[in-house]
Design an enzyme around this catalytic site. Structure first.
Site, mmCIF file in Angstrom:
data_model
loop_
_atom_site.group_PDB
_atom_site.id
_atom_site.type_symbol
_atom_site.label_atom_id
_atom_site.label_comp_id
_atom_site.label_asym_id
_atom_site.label_seq_id
_atom_site.Cartn_x
_atom_site.Cartn_y
_atom_site.Cartn_z
ATOM 1 C CG HIS A 1 7.082 -15.959 21.967
ATOM 2 N ND1 HIS A 1 6.364 -16.095 23.309
ATOM 3 C CD2 HIS A 1 7.571 -14.573 22.554
ATOM 4 C CE1 HIS A 1 6.453 -15.217 24.861
ATOM 5 N NE2 HIS A 1 7.224 -14.515 24.332
ATOM 6 C CG HIS B 1 -3.448 -4.030 7.290
ATOM 7 N ND1 HIS B 1 -3.657 -3.037 6.964
ATOM 8 C CD2 HIS B 1 -2.269 -4.691 7.823
ATOM 9 C CE1 HIS B 1 -2.081 -2.177 6.086
ATOM 10 N NE2 HIS B 1 -1.778 -3.607 6.568
HETATM 11 O O1 JB3 Z 1 -0.735 -0.287 4.098
HETATM 12 C C1 JB3 Z 1 -0.103 -0.072 3.399
HETATM 13 C C2 JB3 Z 1 1.392 -1.303 3.285
HETATM 14 N N1 JB3 Z 1 -0.639 -0.697 2.488
HETATM 15 C C3 JB3 Z 1 -2.551 -0.719 2.251
HETATM 16 C C4 JB3 Z 1 -3.489 -1.466 1.752
HETATM 17 C C5 JB3 Z 1 -2.764 -2.206 2.999
HETATM 18 O O2 JB3 Z 1 -4.327 -0.746 1.815
HETATM 19 C C6 JB3 Z 1 -2.425 0.729 1.115
HETATM 20 O O3 JB3 Z 1 -2.308 1.903 0.749
HETATM 21 C C7 JB3 Z 1 -4.036 1.494 0.346
HETATM 22 O O4 JB3 Z 1 -4.219 2.028 1.808
HETATM 23 C C8 JB3 Z 1 -4.496 0.256 0.519
HETATM 24 O O5 JB3 Z 1 -3.946 -0.310 -0.851
HETATM 25 P P1 JB3 Z 1 -5.653 -1.005 -1.738
HETATM 26 O O6 JB3 Z 1 -6.366 -1.521 -1.301
HETATM 27 O O7 JB3 Z 1 -4.476 -1.797 -3.161
HETATM 28 O O8 JB3 Z 1 -6.021 0.190 -1.821
HETATM 29 P P2 JB3 Z 1 -6.222 1.035 -3.360
HETATM 30 O O9 JB3 Z 1 -4.592 1.530 -3.933
HETATM 31 O O10 JB3 Z 1 -7.083 2.258 -3.089
HETATM 32 O O11 JB3 Z 1 -6.713 0.436 -4.581
HETATM 33 C C9 JB3 Z 1 -7.760 -0.982 -3.941
HETATM 34 C C10 JB3 Z 1 -7.712 -1.339 -5.401
HETATM 35 O O12 JB3 Z 1 -9.370 -2.262 -5.623
HETATM 36 C C11 JB3 Z 1 -8.895 -0.518 -6.595
HETATM 37 O O13 JB3 Z 1 -8.132 -0.327 -8.015
HETATM 38 C C12 JB3 Z 1 -10.324 -0.128 -6.680
HETATM 39 O O14 JB3 Z 1 -10.734 -0.250 -8.514
HETATM 40 C C13 JB3 Z 1 -9.942 -1.755 -6.442
HETATM 41 N N2 JB3 Z 1 -11.723 -2.244 -5.965
HETATM 42 C C14 JB3 Z 1 -12.044 -1.595 -5.346
HETATM 43 N N3 JB3 Z 1 -13.486 -1.760 -5.428
HETATM 44 C C15 JB3 Z 1 -12.137 -3.305 -6.174
HETATM 45 C C16 JB3 Z 1 -13.782 -3.220 -5.567
HETATM 46 N N4 JB3 Z 1 -11.838 -4.674 -7.170
HETATM 47 C C17 JB3 Z 1 -12.645 -5.509 -6.861
HETATM 48 N N5 JB3 Z 1 -11.905 -6.464 -7.700
HETATM 49 N N6 JB3 Z 1 -13.560 -5.627 -6.424
HETATM 50 C C18 JB3 Z 1 -14.268 -4.228 -6.151
HETATM 51 O O15 JB3 Z 1 -15.867 -4.355 -5.639
#
Ligand code: JB3
Length: 225
Positions: free
Chosen positions: A144, A153
């Site tokens: 609450h 996060h």
């Molecule tokens: O802890 C948990 C349950 N989840 C985590 C989450 C909160 O954060 C997860 O385990 C990861 O550590 C993290 O997830 P995220 O941010 O989705 O990380 P990752 O899987 O590395 O994916 C990042 C994506 O963002 C990749 O596909 C990158 O290519 C993309 N990206 C990076 N820079 C971008 C950019 N996409 C866009 N549109 N623009 C950018 O500048």
């Protein structure tokens, strides 16, 4: 025109967001797509949802009926890129919905900003305030009247007892427990599995049981947002 949602960032967090969207019978979107880096164009991210472009295409995609955008790129301790992307999309007139998994439990008098994700089986109890862009991840419990700042996060399985305050841009690690009435400052990381029994200030990394400040936030993770 069909109502479209653009997910910005097509990695692991995006898969969780997609899963919540496609399992929601009340999902209001006729079309959902992802933008990521150029190398991901044409890739299926999850549940037949495809990466259709990059951030450079935000303006034309807005004209194609993608009225809403959501920052589906996650963060562990440094939301600066999430904030930059949200500001860029806002500049083109995108609206930012909240995406709340249908299995989450939301109490009475809970106030949400915008662009918030609430994951599976998270519980947000009476009177909580959740700031813009926050991630309230899988199975976390906000008791609450907790107050969660912008772009925080709260990681999977974290438990915040009543009246806990978490400042903007901060991260509460998976499986942590925070005693009732505690304040955690802005731009702070609480490491996973911590037990927080006293207030923790801003701009620090703290962890352990009991949770203690171990270092200031490294400069590359600094408060550039
Ligand atoms: O802890 C948990 C349950 N989840 C985590 C989450 C909160 O954060 C997860 O385990 C990861 O550590 C993290 O997830 P995220 O941010 O989705 O990380 P990752 O899987 O590395 O994916 C990042 C994506 O963002 C990749 O596909 C990158 O290519 C993309 N990206 C990076 N820079 C971008 C950019 N996409 C866009 N549109 N623009 C950018 O500048």
């Amino acid at each position: 025109m069909a109502k479209g949602l653009l997910l910005i960032g097509g990695g692991g967090h995006c898969c969780s967001v997609i899963d919540s969207l496609v399992s929601d019978p009340a999902c209001p979107y006729d079309k959902i797509a992802v933008i990521d880096t150029a190398d991901k164009r044409g890739c299926t991210i999850a549940a037949d949802i495809v990466c259709i472009g990059t951030d450079d295409e935000l303006e034309p995609l807005r004209q194609e009926g993608y009225t809403d955008a959501f920052i589906s790129l996650g963060s562990i301790g440094n939301p600066a890129l999430r904030i930059r992307l949200a500001e860029k999309a806002a500049g083109f007139g995108y609206q930012f919905p909240n995406i709340i998994d249908p299995t989450a439990v939301i109490g009475q008098n809970v106030s949400f900003g915008s662009g918030i994700y609430v994951g599976k089986r998270a519980v947000i109890n009476y009177g909580c305030l959740i700031g813009d862009g926050a991630i309230i991840n899988t199975g976390s419990i906000l008791e609450h009247q907790c107050r969660i700042g912008k772009y925080c996060h709260i990681a999977p399985g974290a438990v915040l007892c009543g009246n806990v305050k978490v400042g903007s841009h901060s991260h509460v690690g998976a499986g942590s427990a925070v005693k009732q009435g505690i304040s955690i400052g802005n731009d702070t990381v609480i490491g996973l599995g911590s037990t927080v029994v006293k207030d923790i200030g801003f701009g620090v990394v703290a962890f352990g049981n009991p949770c203690e400040i171990r270092q200031n936030m490294p400069t590359e993770k600094g408060v550039s947002h």
